[in-house]
Scaffold this motif. Structure first.
Motif, PDB file in Angstrom:
ATOM      1  N   VAL A 183       0.816  -1.190  -0.102  1.00  0.00           N
ATOM      2  CA  VAL A 183       0.013   0.060  -0.030  1.00  0.00           C
ATOM      3  C   VAL A 183       0.881   1.217   0.204  1.00  0.00           C
ATOM      4  N   TYR A 184       1.870   1.166   0.930  1.00  0.00           N
ATOM      5  CA  TYR A 184       2.665   2.423   1.031  1.00  0.00           C
ATOM      6  C   TYR A 184       3.362   2.313  -0.359  1.00  0.00           C
ATOM      7  N   ALA A 185       4.168   1.465  -0.911  1.00  0.00           N
ATOM      8  CA  ALA A 185       4.613   1.606  -2.297  1.00  0.00           C
ATOM      9  C   ALA A 185       3.753   2.165  -3.394  1.00  0.00           C
ATOM     10  N   PHE A 186       2.817   1.793  -3.376  1.00  0.00           N
ATOM     11  CA  PHE A 186       1.531   2.492  -4.279  1.00  0.00           C
ATOM     12  C   PHE A 186       1.601   3.974  -4.052  1.00  0.00           C
ATOM     13  N   LEU A 187       1.323   4.199  -2.769  1.00  0.00           N
ATOM     14  CA  LEU A 187       1.187   5.847  -2.460  1.00  0.00           C
ATOM     15  C   LEU A 187       2.282   6.578  -2.916  1.00  0.00           C
ATOM     16  N   VAL A 188       3.169   6.321  -2.286  1.00  0.00           N
ATOM     17  CA  VAL A 188       4.743   6.981  -2.650  1.00  0.00           C
ATOM     18  C   VAL A 188       5.372   6.924  -3.968  1.00  0.00           C
ATOM     19  N   GLY A 189       5.150   5.409  -4.431  1.00  0.00           N
ATOM     20  CA  GLY A 189       5.786   5.401  -5.867  1.00  0.00           C
ATOM     21  C   GLY A 189       5.080   5.831  -7.053  1.00  0.00           C
ATOM     22  N   TYR A 190       3.629   5.653  -6.963  1.00  0.00           N
ATOM     23  CA  TYR A 190       2.946   5.951  -8.126  1.00  0.00           C
ATOM     24  C   TYR A 190       2.219   7.555  -8.013  1.00  0.00           C
ATOM     25  N   LEU A 191       1.434   7.603  -6.795  1.00  0.00           N
ATOM     26  CA  LEU A 191       0.743   8.957  -6.652  1.00  0.00           C
ATOM     27  C   LEU A 191       1.765   9.868  -6.244  1.00  0.00           C
ATOM     28  N   GLY A 192       2.759   9.242  -5.683  1.00  0.00           N
ATOM     29  CA  GLY A 192       3.771  10.321  -5.101  1.00  0.00           C
ATOM     30  C   GLY A 192       4.340  10.911  -6.203  1.00  0.00           C
ATOM     31  N   GLN A 193       4.812  10.386  -7.406  1.00  0.00           N
ATOM     32  CA  GLN A 193       5.254  10.873  -8.530  1.00  0.00           C
ATOM     33  C   GLN A 193       4.413  12.001  -9.074  1.00  0.00           C
ATOM     34  N   ILE A 194       3.141  11.739  -9.098  1.00  0.00           N
ATOM     35  CA  ILE A 194       2.240  12.602  -9.959  1.00  0.00           C
ATOM     36  C   ILE A 194       1.911  13.967  -8.932  1.00  0.00           C
TER      37      ILE A 194
END
Length: 554
Positions: free
Chosen positions: A488-499
């Motif tokens: 969950v954290y990987a998705f939040l910071v890895g994908y949404l964090g880039q945007i």
């Protein structure tokens, strides 16, 4: 005085009515309170995450598209087959205000997540109870035959009603332009409707499969088919969308037309499916299923006599399901690479995130951006597979195995090998689908090998995820749910964090943040080797903890 005078004859209930003991819903209220007590942490986390995700998306939309011209540009970028397949029907684009943007981009995605929550609730409180033997003990008391299923469905219904109400009030109370109270009430009701439909679907699948994982897998497959029908209908033949409850949800058109009748259609489907589930439940015994268990061979194969072969046999269904799903995901992402530049040119944040990665082409940079989504889904499989030994231990199946010459280390290590090796295998399948469809979509045959290899760069991060999970299982089995924080954290910071331009240090806290972003970047071997070494250390730590703690026995 004779002994006969001390004996009283039981008097049957008058009026020919059913006694409490024989009523099919007896004990439902008690079981409902028990379900809510058990889920006092799970349900608030699910509901809170979905609610906050909706509010943050609305806030992000307002900040990203402050002017009407910005929203028209976003509508134009999504008005393509690839864009509509990933979002929703094109009718939303006719008046792309903040409300219609939220509905267009979020309803399909949220319906899948709400469906997942509902499926897990129903399976947990029905089939899991039967699989572990607890349902049989409870049914031996004053509990009716339909009490477990009813309590599970009511638990799911309460969760979905709470979510729908929170979303309606939260979104409507923002005072955002184009987001009115009428549309917000419909927007919240659509979430409740989707959850009720898929809860009823799960109520049917738990009658068919003898195992909770199988029942959940069948229900999740229905969600996947519903999403695929919706996507196909939005791109081409609109009739296909009307075969999907997710399509019905999107065609309520909150903040555009505010149609309520598709909600009634979904509620009718949920009611019919629930009646079918109750009927099917009367055709089987407690602990049994409608699908007969196949007779196995009288002689075990050589592979089943070895720990790794037996573990692979237990994992093969879930491994095949995730493999097929990620293969299709790779094909879907690859098919839109040809339109990548057109899709992101008017979305400033996504374009800046892609440009920050670099790469020879927009297609390569875009592929690197979405690769984290693939890795996160693979990490979900790894966590589930690594926790399989805990399910075996809790169900009492580990104890007789470990009473033989099989060591604890060898038993857990066999499951770990399948989890870690299976994670790599599904990454390869994803890359295969991504590479083939991406090369065809872009007309660049050289892109095939790059996209085939790119997902494999995340293998060390998956191994670290497995290491964290097995460490929790070995030392702190009561809190193994904490392992879900990693994907969950990987998705939040890895994908949404880039945007959303999160600080880099947040991404560095995730093992996925240290992986080279192939194919836009060159492979970096030092972080990969460090992650692999860390995974090995965590696995050793987890195995040591399991050797030292007591085994849960029945």
């Amino acid at each position: 005085m004779s002994a006969a005078t001390a004996t009283k004859t039981a008097i049957p209930p008058s009026g020919g009515g059913l006694s409490r003991e024989s009523h099919p819903l007896a004990g439902t209220g008690t079981l409902l309170r028990f379900n809510l007590r058990r889920d006092r942490v799970r349900l608030p986390v699910w509901i809170g995450a979905l609610f906050l995700g909706t509010l943050s998306t609305l806030s992000s939309t307002v900040s990203q598209y402050p002017e009407a011209e910005d929203r028209r540009s976003a509508a134009g970028s999504l008005d393509s087959p690839a864009g509509l397949a990933m979002t929703g029907p094109g009718h939303y684009l006719d008046d792309y205000n903040y409300g219609s943007m939220l509905s267009h981009q979020m309803l399909g995605f949220m319906a899948v997540l709400v469906g997942l929550m509902s499926v897990l609730i129903v399976a947990r409180h029905t089939r899991t109870e039967e699989e572990t033997g607890r349902a049989e003990l409870v049914r031996a008391t004053v509990v009716g035959r339909h009490a477990h299923l009813t309590a599970a469905l009511v638990t799911a219904a309460l969760a979905n009603l709470a979510l729908g109400l929170l979303i309606a009030v939260g979104v409507g109370g923002q005072g955002t332009e184009g987001v009115n109270w009428g549309g917000s009430l419909l927007y919240g009701a659509v979430h409740t409707m989707a959850g009720l439909v898929f809860a009823a679907v799960a109520a049917i699948t738990v009658q068919i499969s003898q195992y909770a994982r199988g029942a959940s897998g069948m229900a999740l497959a229905v969600i996947g088919v519903a999403y695929a029908l919706r996507a196909a209908g939005d791109v081409g033949n609109g009739v296909l969308s009307w075969l999907s409850p997710i399509g019905w949800a999107q065609r309520t058109y909150p903040y555009v037309d505010d149609r309520w009748w598709p909600v009634l259609l979904g509620l009718a489907l949920a009611a019919v499916a629930t009646v079918v589930a109750y009927r099917l439940s009367t055709l089987r015994d407690v602990g049994g299923s409608l699908r007969a268990t196949r007779l196995g061979s009288p002689v075990a194969s050589a592979a089943l006599t070895r720990p790794i072969g037996f573990a692979l046999r237990l994992h093969r269904g879930m491994l095949a399901g995730f493999g097929a799903g990620l293969l299709l995901m790779g094909v879907m992402y690859g098919s839109i690479l040809g339109d990548a530049e057109e899709m992101i040119e008017d979305v400033d944040e996504l374009r800046e995130a892609v440009e920050k990665i670099g790469g020879a082409t927009i297609a390569e940079s875009f592929a690197s951006t979405v690769m984290i989504v693939i890795a996160v889904v693979a990490a979900v499989y790894v966590v589930m597979a690594t926790l399989r030994p805990q399910s075996e231990e809790t169900a009492g199946r580990a104890e007789p195995l470990l009473a033989t010459g099989l060591s604890r280390t060898c038993w857990v290590a066999s499951h770990l090998a399948v989890a870690m090796g299976g994670g790599v295998a599904i990454l390869f399948l994803t890359g295969l689908g991504f590479g083939i469809s991406g090369a065809v979509a872009t007309g660049d045959g050289g892109l095939f090998l790059d996209l085939l290899i790119a997902p494999l760069a995340y293998a060390p991060a998956l191994w670290v995820t497995a290491g964290i999970t097995v460490t929790l299982f070995g030392w702190l089995p009561r809190i193994t749910a904490v392992a879900w924080i990693v994907p969950v954290y990987a998705f939040l910071v890895g994908y949404l964090g880039q945007i959303l331009d999160f600080p880099d240090w947040l991404n560095n806290l995730s093992p996925f943040g240290h992986v080279a972003k192939l194919p836009a970047e060159a492979m970096e071997w030092t972080p990969a080797l460090i992650l692999t070494a860390l995974a090995a250390a965590l696995v050793a730590l987890g195995l040591a903890g399991f050797r030292r703690r007591d085994l849960e026995t029945k």
